[in-house]
Design a protein around this motif. Structure first.
Motif, PDB file in Angstrom:
ATOM      1  N   ARG A 182      10.087 -19.254 -33.591  1.00  0.00           N
ATOM      2  CA  ARG A 182      11.326 -19.596 -32.911  1.00  0.00           C
ATOM      3  C   ARG A 182      12.038 -18.338 -32.390  1.00  0.00           C
ATOM      4  N   PRO A 183      12.573 -18.402 -31.146  1.00  0.00           N
ATOM      5  CA  PRO A 183      13.359 -17.269 -30.673  1.00  0.00           C
ATOM      6  C   PRO A 183      14.642 -17.126 -31.498  1.00  0.00           C
ATOM      7  N   GLY A 214       3.966  -7.404 -22.161  1.00  0.00           N
ATOM      8  CA  GLY A 214       3.997  -7.157 -23.602  1.00  0.00           C
ATOM      9  C   GLY A 214       5.377  -6.968 -24.206  1.00  0.00           C
ATOM     10  N   PHE A 215       6.423  -7.107 -23.381  1.00  0.00           N
ATOM     11  CA  PHE A 215       7.778  -6.865 -23.895  1.00  0.00           C
ATOM     12  C   PHE A 215       8.385  -8.112 -24.535  1.00  0.00           C
ATOM     13  N   ASP A 216       9.149  -7.893 -25.591  1.00  0.00           N
ATOM     14  CA  ASP A 216      10.019  -8.942 -26.146  1.00  0.00           C
ATOM     15  C   ASP A 216      11.272  -8.983 -25.281  1.00  0.00           C
ATOM     16  N   ILE A 217      11.670 -10.193 -24.872  1.00  0.00           N
ATOM     17  CA  ILE A 217      12.807 -10.310 -23.944  1.00  0.00           C
ATOM     18  C   ILE A 217      14.002 -10.982 -24.599  1.00  0.00           C
ATOM     19  N   PHE A 218      15.136 -10.328 -24.505  1.00  0.00           N
ATOM     20  CA  PHE A 218      16.429 -10.909 -24.868  1.00  0.00           C
ATOM     21  C   PHE A 218      17.027 -11.461 -23.571  1.00  0.00           C
ATOM     22  N   LEU A 219      17.074 -12.787 -23.459  1.00  0.00           N
ATOM     23  CA  LEU A 219      17.643 -13.425 -22.266  1.00  0.00           C
ATOM     24  C   LEU A 219      19.145 -13.593 -22.497  1.00  0.00           C
ATOM     25  N   ASP A 220      19.922 -12.741 -21.833  1.00  0.00           N
ATOM     26  CA  ASP A 220      21.372 -12.641 -22.083  1.00  0.00           C
ATOM     27  C   ASP A 220      22.122 -13.465 -21.039  1.00  0.00           C
ATOM     28  N   VAL A 277      23.599 -27.225 -23.123  1.00  0.00           N
ATOM     29  CA  VAL A 277      23.237 -25.935 -23.729  1.00  0.00           C
ATOM     30  C   VAL A 277      21.919 -26.071 -24.492  1.00  0.00           C
ATOM     31  N   ALA A 278      21.773 -27.175 -25.200  1.00  0.00           N
ATOM     32  CA  ALA A 278      20.522 -27.379 -25.948  1.00  0.00           C
ATOM     33  C   ALA A 278      19.319 -27.356 -25.002  1.00  0.00           C
ATOM     34  N   LYS A 279      19.453 -28.035 -23.850  1.00  0.00           N
ATOM     35  CA  LYS A 279      18.332 -28.077 -22.901  1.00  0.00           C
ATOM     36  C   LYS A 279      18.071 -26.715 -22.271  1.00  0.00           C
ATOM     37  N   ALA A 280      19.137 -25.971 -22.011  1.00  0.00           N
ATOM     38  CA  ALA A 280      18.963 -24.619 -21.455  1.00  0.00           C
ATOM     39  C   ALA A 280      18.255 -23.729 -22.476  1.00  0.00           C
ATOM     40  N   CYS A 281      18.635 -23.853 -23.744  1.00  0.00           N
ATOM     41  CA  CYS A 281      17.985 -23.050 -24.794  1.00  0.00           C
ATOM     42  C   CYS A 281      16.510 -23.429 -24.933  1.00  0.00           C
ATOM     43  N   ARG A 282      16.238 -24.716 -24.816  1.00  0.00           N
ATOM     44  CA  ARG A 282      14.850 -25.182 -24.880  1.00  0.00           C
ATOM     45  C   ARG A 282      14.046 -24.553 -23.734  1.00  0.00           C
ATOM     46  N   TRP A 286      12.261 -13.831 -26.667  1.00  0.00           N
ATOM     47  CA  TRP A 286      12.332 -13.478 -28.099  1.00  0.00           C
ATOM     48  C   TRP A 286      13.729 -13.731 -28.657  1.00  0.00           C
ATOM     49  N   MET A 287      14.756 -13.580 -27.791  1.00  0.00           N
ATOM     50  CA  MET A 287      16.144 -13.754 -28.232  1.00  0.00           C
ATOM     51  C   MET A 287      16.934 -14.335 -27.070  1.00  0.00           C
ATOM     52  N   MET A 288      17.925 -15.174 -27.402  1.00  0.00           N
ATOM     53  CA  MET A 288      18.823 -15.725 -26.366  1.00  0.00           C
ATOM     54  C   MET A 288      20.204 -15.850 -26.981  1.00  0.00           C
ATOM     55  N   ASN A 289      21.202 -16.145 -26.152  1.00  0.00           N
ATOM     56  CA  ASN A 289      22.542 -16.244 -26.727  1.00  0.00           C
ATOM     57  C   ASN A 289      23.378 -17.344 -26.096  1.00  0.00           C
ATOM     58  N   VAL A 290      24.388 -17.773 -26.861  1.00  0.00           N
ATOM     59  CA  VAL A 290      25.343 -18.790 -26.428  1.00  0.00           C
ATOM     60  C   VAL A 290      26.744 -18.276 -26.776  1.00  0.00           C
TER      61      VAL A 290
END
Ligand code: C5P
Length: 230
Positions: A109-110, A54-60, A70-75, A83-87
């Motif tokens: 969308r994340p 049930g957790f929202d995940i920020f993939l750091d 990078v686009a494919k990794a984000c996909r 829920w969130m990611m970063n570049v």
């Protein structure tokens, strides 16, 4: 999905340790950050397990590569349900735009966040690698590029939050680590702010690790931080 501003940094070497800590927390009252060590050791299943709980995940994972990669990794991260990611904003506008476009089709969308300069970058290193100008001007310029490239916000220190909030408006997400509740151990963090100070400065999300993960009772530590924000 929780509406909490608190993102607990799960800086653990094993999935078991990360899940054991998560089991002591309430997914309605915090989100979780999975970083490079935990992800490299445990793989996507740690994200799947925490998401199922049930957790929202920020993939750091701070992606930084050619735009297509990078686009494919984000996909791939979006397909995992984060829920969130970063570049890294240093990858430039074409890379950031490609990342954003890779997520555009998603209904929910994340959030896509940019890392400006790492806070570990000091003046000597900044010059050594050939960057010119000042660190603070560079952070502001990179945040500007992130915004113009369609990113949802940046990771920044709470010290920078007030200026970034003024320049980028209310919709721009400011994700701030280096948070320490009053009277807690600062550890290796410098120039910390309390949760309440950071929110007052304009922070959207507070990344908090050891003050919660190192507490005898992590849920109680989380509740004390929530109380300080009310
Ligand atoms: O335990 P602590 O609250 O210091 O953890 C902060 C988390 O935020 C860690 O996962 C750390 O890697 C991350 N972080 C940071 N400073 C940055 C970027 C990320 O402390 N500038």
């Amino acid at each position: 999905m929780s509406d909490s501003k608190i993102i607990v940094a799960l800086d653990y070497p094993t999935m078991d340790a990360a899940v054991a800590l998560a089991n002591q927390l309430d997914p309605q009252r915090c989100k979780l950050k999975v970083g490079k060590e935990l992800f490299t050791r445990s793989g996507p299943r740690v994200v799947e397990q925490l998401t199922t709980a049930g957790f929202d995940i920020f993939l750091d994972l701070k992606y930084h590569d050619i735009p297509t990669t990078v686009a494919k990794a984000c996909r791939a991260a979006a397909d995992l349900g984060v829920w969130m990611m970063n570049v890294h904003t240093l990858g430039g506008p074409a890379m950031m735009t490609a990342a954003r476009d890779a997520l555009a089709q998603d209904e929910n969308r994340p959030l896509l966040i940019g890392v400006t300069l790492l806070t570990s970058m000091d003046e000597a290193t900044f010059q050594h690698i050939g960057l010119t100008g000042t660190i603070s001007d560079t952070v502001l310029r990179l945040a500007q590029l992130a915004d113009q490239s369609g990113l949802d916000g940046v990771v920044c220190s709470a010290q920078e939050a007030m200026q970034l909030r003024t320049q980028h408006g209310e919709q721009f997400q400011l994700v701030t680590p280096g948070i320490r509740p009053a009277n807690s151990d600062t550890g290796d963090q410098h120039r910390t702010m309390t949760p309440a100070e950071a929110v007052a400065a304009g922070s959207s999300y507070l990344v908090i690790g050891r003050p919660i993960t190192g507490a005898n009772n992590p849920m109680q530590a989380l509740e004390a931080i929530e109380a300080s924000l009310r």
